[in-house]
Design a protein around this motif. Sequence first.
Motif, PDB file in Angstrom:
ATOM      1  N   UNK A  12       0.778  -1.569   0.679  1.00 39.69           N
ATOM      2  CA  UNK A  12      -0.106  -0.234  -0.410  1.00 39.69           C
ATOM      3  C   UNK A  12       0.926   0.790   0.049  1.00 39.69           C
ATOM      4  N   UNK A  13       1.895   1.298   0.747  1.00 37.25           N
ATOM      5  CA  UNK A  13       2.534   2.472   0.799  1.00 37.25           C
ATOM      6  C   UNK A  13       3.981   2.538   0.002  1.00 37.25           C
ATOM      7  N   UNK A  14       4.090   1.494  -0.587  1.00 36.16           N
ATOM      8  CA  UNK A  14       5.013   2.154  -1.856  1.00 36.16           C
ATOM      9  C   UNK A  14       4.253   2.466  -3.237  1.00 36.16           C
ATOM     10  N   UNK A  15       3.730   1.489  -3.429  1.00 40.73           N
ATOM     11  CA  UNK A  15       2.385   1.578  -5.004  1.00 40.73           C
ATOM     12  C   UNK A  15       1.550   2.480  -4.371  1.00 40.73           C
ATOM     13  N   UNK A  16       1.267   3.742  -3.186  1.00 36.89           N
ATOM     14  CA  UNK A  16       0.701   4.494  -3.479  1.00 36.89           C
ATOM     15  C   UNK A  16       1.910   5.870  -3.805  1.00 36.89           C
ATOM     16  N   UNK A  17       2.637   5.169  -2.828  1.00 35.59           N
ATOM     17  CA  UNK A  17       3.808   6.501  -3.590  1.00 35.59           C
ATOM     18  C   UNK A  17       4.576   6.742  -4.968  1.00 35.59           C
TER      19      UNK A  17
END
Length: 158
Positions: A12-17
């Motif tokens: 979630x974190x890296x894909x959102x970034x």
Amino acid sequence: MAEIRVDQSHCNHHLSEILGARGWQILFRDSGRVTRGGTGTQGICLNIFEQSGLPIPDIIAVQGPLLLLLEVDSSVLKATLSLQTYKRRAEYLIGRFRAIPELEGLDTLLTGFCRTNIVTDSPRQMKSIFIQLPDLDLCVVFSEPRLPSLLWRNPMPF
């Protein structure tokens, strides 16, 4: 050095970034570790799904007229019902999101799936996911931590 777990929170974190870096506005990200919702855009998005009894996506993003709903899970099977529901209820969801003042121009709903864990043969895995989910617009896998590979079914103009 500790091994990095490519779990749902990591994805979630890296894909959102990376989506943000590519011009997508992230409206909602289910971090899984904190209270989600609230009074801002996160809360409005969450409310749309909760009031409708629809599954809650892990990431909601917009870019121009496009609304992207992403499921992050360890298997396609776990995400299939949610992704099919979003497509089936696309007109309703677009209408609900258009009611948000900044999003009146939305007209297309896209779905995406991100597989958790490290994937060793990204191209083969992504092709397999698209075969399993014929209505899917975006496939995401991690061949290494922090670096998602994104593949759109149809070329995007960005």
